[in-house]
Scaffold this motif. Structure first.
Motif: not given
Length: 120
Positions: A39-43, A90-91, A115, A117
């Motif tokens: 899960q990426a940020a905002g997704k 990145t996720a 995490q 990155t």
């Protein structure tokens, strides 16, 4: 009680490699399908790769040819070897396992997430 404990995340440069591990422990009778999601940020969370108890594998198109999922049934562990990493990988990566407990009831378990990155 069953737990999935992940390890192996971190910071890596583009083109680099990481290996994630996820070990299941507890009152386990058998482990069926296992997999990795991210899960990426905002997704939304998305499938990365899955592996059956018979070692049949399935990959998201975006990682096919770069990532390899494997498992060690003796150790109740699933791995994700990630090569040629890109910034878009990145996720937070989550381990998933469909487990039959000693009670012979089936449950779906998730790890706590690790995490990854990819950045220069």
């Amino acid at each position: 009680q069953v737990q999935l404990v992940e390890s192996g995340g971190g910071l890596v440069q583009p083109g680099g490699s990481l290996r994630l591990s996820c070990a299941a422990s507890g009152s386990i009778f058998s482990i069926n399908d296992m997999g990795w999601y991210r899960q990426a940020a905002g997704k939304q969370r998305e499938l990365v790769a899955t592996i059956t108890s018979g070692n049949n594998t399935n990959y998201a198109g975006s990682v096919k040819g770069r990532f390899t999922i494997s498992r060690d049934n003796a150790k109740n562990t699933v791995y994700l070897q990630m090569n040629s990493l890109k910034p878009e990988d990145t996720a937070v990566y989550y381990c998933n396992a469909h487990i039959t407990r000693i009670s012979l009831r089936n449950y779906n378990y998730w790890g706590q997430g690790t995490q990854v990155t990819v950045s220069s």
